[in-house]
Design a protein around this motif. Structure first.
Motif, PDB file in Angstrom:
ATOM      1  N   SER A 190       0.729  -1.112  -0.251  1.00 56.29           N
ATOM      2  CA  SER A 190      -0.001  -0.044  -0.020  1.00 56.29           C
ATOM      3  C   SER A 190       1.034   1.156  -0.018  1.00 56.29           C
ATOM      4  N   ILE A 191       2.003   1.160   0.060  1.00 54.71           N
ATOM      5  CA  ILE A 191       3.023   2.237   0.038  1.00 54.71           C
ATOM      6  C   ILE A 191       2.891   3.147  -1.304  1.00 54.71           C
ATOM      7  N   PRO A 192       2.497   4.127  -1.212  1.00 58.67           N
ATOM      8  CA  PRO A 192       2.206   5.028  -2.562  1.00 58.67           C
ATOM      9  C   PRO A 192       3.655   4.641  -3.322  1.00 58.67           C
ATOM     10  N   ALA A 248       4.741   7.039  -5.303  1.00 55.87           N
ATOM     11  CA  ALA A 248       5.548   8.281  -5.193  1.00 55.87           C
ATOM     12  C   ALA A 248       6.448   8.535  -3.955  1.00 55.87           C
ATOM     13  N   SER A 249       6.387   7.389  -3.107  1.00 58.47           N
ATOM     14  CA  SER A 249       7.166   7.741  -1.757  1.00 58.47           C
ATOM     15  C   SER A 249       8.257   7.102  -1.498  1.00 58.47           C
TER      16      SER A 249
END
Ligand SMILES: [Zn+2]
Lengths: 399, 192
Positions: A7-9, A11-12
């Motif tokens: 679930s880590i986006p 863009a991060s």
């Protein structure tokens, strides 16, 4: 890592290490490992050279001018002087800056140097010719001083033709106005008390605007949609870029929790650090292969950021001018005064490589305005007002 | 030469040991499950007697203008920044006590919140924040900046706020404001 990591986006990427640490924290990994990561964290915190403000100097060519950008981590107080082939930029500084200068190639700028005085720094920009005019303005978050050097007519060296960046719309390409009726398809946007949908109004006004532009100007007009269909925000900006848009106008109708909210608002993209960060991340995402192998290359990172930063600020001033031109026409129409132009990080504007604005023509959440918006007459008046603003902008920017 | 290296190594080890001890003593603050540390939870209850309530400032939109308005609220300080930040958000989700507007649908739950060392707060909301949200740029902006301003104003280490929905990144709440990058607070939209 467990499925949580999924679930880590995307863009991060940059913060992924810390997030892994946080997840480990939660899972009660042996304390020694924790202590090690804490040590790492501490070292990282202390080694970061955050205290000393940075002054980043970069330069880039555009079609008919060159731009020097001075970016700082704190507000800049400066004065500019022009003398012969030199531009002197004096920047007051209470504390010493760390100067970072990017190498550059420019048709109009020979060199950029700097010297330190007492309580100030002086940047010396040497130009190729003494016959030039200066244009400077400041942008916030992060604070930047932007100096545009316009060589006066007849001064363009011949290489200008071969060295064209191709991103500036004011060249040989025919004028192309891209009109973006907001929302569409399943995405209805704001809803009025009487059941009016934002997507229907934006289409009606957008089509009328397109018609006026077609009838009045010898320019290409492209609509991002001419029916009730879903178009992604990315596709909308891609349509503008693929058509080498001169101007991008996104039409929306506002919605607020405040029943009394009324009047038109015209937005251009806010160029705060938030945006820059996102664009930088997006940019790095696209170039992640090289960068991942090169993670400690902080300079690389910095260079990319600066390049990206320049691409963004290229249209900042024009977008703001376009917003102002359109807003004042809409103010005339609605009899509004105080609502000025505003900056906000609208997703649809982020990828557009030309002057771009988003217009909230009125509030659909306001029943009185909804009633007016439903009439053909008002839709036409709005389209005409937008056109007047656009035409003024195009006049001001024709070379 | 070797002696020098040894000294440095010893110093580093000592530093590590000190950190381990510090960590164990503060264990309760970093652990979401303090029950695993009996000593930590004891020390928490001991200090509770001296705890004074803390004033936080929440930011809400108002019917009367397009600005955000401050509303002070007393809370009991939490043991970690993340818990404190969660508290700020849950107070915000509860809505105004002074008649300001609630910019976030009341069904919305806070799923998770964590703060990175760079000062980016990741705030993960349940999907009602999107599904039940009133559509329109102004509505989106007031929701986003009431969250961003409330967090950044009260939890100083938070420099930026990244809004997640249902555990993942979403493009926008309703087709307008970009959620794919973190927000910085904007205080010039706050009433004086
Ligand atoms: Zn809209």
């Amino acid at each position: 890592m467990s499925s949580d990591a999924g679930s880590i986006p995307a863009a991060s990427k940059i913060v992924i290490n810390d997030r892994e640490k946080l997840y480990k924290l939660r899972r009660g990994i042996p304390k020694l490992a924790l202590a090690f990561s804490l040590v790492f964290l501490f070292l990282n915190v202390f080694s970061a050279p955050q205290s000393q403000p940075v002054l980043r100097i970069s330069a880039q060519d555009y079609d008919n001018y060159s731009r020097v950008t001075i970016q700082s981590s704190q507000p800049l107080s400066s004065s500019i002087e022009q003398n012969d082939t030199f531009v002197f930029v004096k920047i007051r500084a209470n504390t010493p800056f760390r100067i970072q200068r990017e190498s550059f190639r420019s048709r109009f700028i020979k060199s950029v140097g700097w010297s330190q005085g007492s309580g100030s720094y002086t940047l010396t920009i040497k130009t190729e010719h003494e016959n030039f005019s200066l244009d400077s303005f400041k942008v916030q978050n992060p604070p930047r001083l932007i100096i545009d050097i316009h060589p006066n007519k007849g001064q363009d060296p011949p290489i200008a033709e071969t060295n064209r960046s191709g991103t500036n719309p004011q060249t040989a390409d025919p004028e192309c106005i891209v009109i973006d009726p907001g929302h569409g398809g399943l995405e209805a946007g704001a809803k009025g008390k009487f059941g009016t949908l934002e997507k229907d109004l934006t289409l009606a006004i957008g089509m009328k605007l397109a018609e006026i532009v077609r009838q009045t100007r010898a320019s290409n007009v492209v609509l991002t949609r001419d029916r009730d269909v879903d178009v992604s925000l990315e596709d909308r900006s891609a349509i503008a870029n693929n058509n080498k848009a001169t101007v991008f106008i996104s039409v929306h109708v506002n919605g607020s929790y405040r029943k009394g909210a009324a009047g038109p608002e015209t937005y251009f993209l806010s160029k705060d650090a938030t945006d820059e960060e996102s664009r930088r991340l997006a940019f790095m995402e696209n170039n992640s292969k090289e960068l991942e192998n090169n993670i400690q290359a902080e300079d690389e990172d910095l260079i990319k950021m600066i390049l990206w930063d320049m691409a963004q600020t290229a249209y900042l001033k024009q977008s703001s001018q376009l917003a102002e031109d359109i807003q004042s026409e809409l103010n005339l129409l609605w009899g509004t005064r105080n609502r000025g132009i505003k900056q906000a990080p609208f997703k649809v504007l982020t990828g557009v490589a030309c002057p771009a604005v988003l217009i909230e023509v009125a509030f659909l959440s306001n029943p009185q305005e909804e009633r007016k918006l439903l009439t053909e007459e008002y839709q036409r008046k709005i389209a005409e007002a937008i056109y007047e603003g656009l035409a003024k902008f195009l006049r001001e920017n024709s070379h | 030469m070797d002696k020098k290296k040894l000294v440095i190594l010893a110093a580093l080890l000592l530093f590590l040991v000190v950190l381990v001890i510090i960590y164990l003593n503060l264990g309760g603050t970093a652990k979401p499950k303090p029950t695993q540390f009996i000593s930590a939870s004891q020390s928490e209850s001991e200090s509770e007697e001296q705890i004074e309530s803390l004033t936080i400032i929440l930011f809400f939109p108002s019917e009367h203008d397009s600005l955000l308005h401050r509303e002070a609220r007393e809370i009991i300080p939490e043991s970690s920044l993340a818990l404190q930040a969660k508290r700020v958000i849950s107070e915000l989700l509860n809505g105004s006590q002074r008649g300001f507007l609630s910019p976030i649908p009341p069904e919305t739950r806070l799923r998770e919140l964590y703060i990175t060392k760079e000062g980016v707060a990741y705030v993960d909301f349940s999907r009602e924040i999107m599904d039940k949200h009133l559509s329109g740029s102004s509505a989106e902006m007031s929701a986003i900046y009431s969250i961003v301003n409330s967090l950044s104003y009260n939890i100083k280490p938070i420099k930026k706020v990244f809004i997640l929905i249902d555990g993942g990144e979403k493009k926008t709440l309703g087709g307008h404001i970009d959620l794919t990058s973190p927000f910085q607070p904007i205080y010039d939209i706050v009433a004086k």
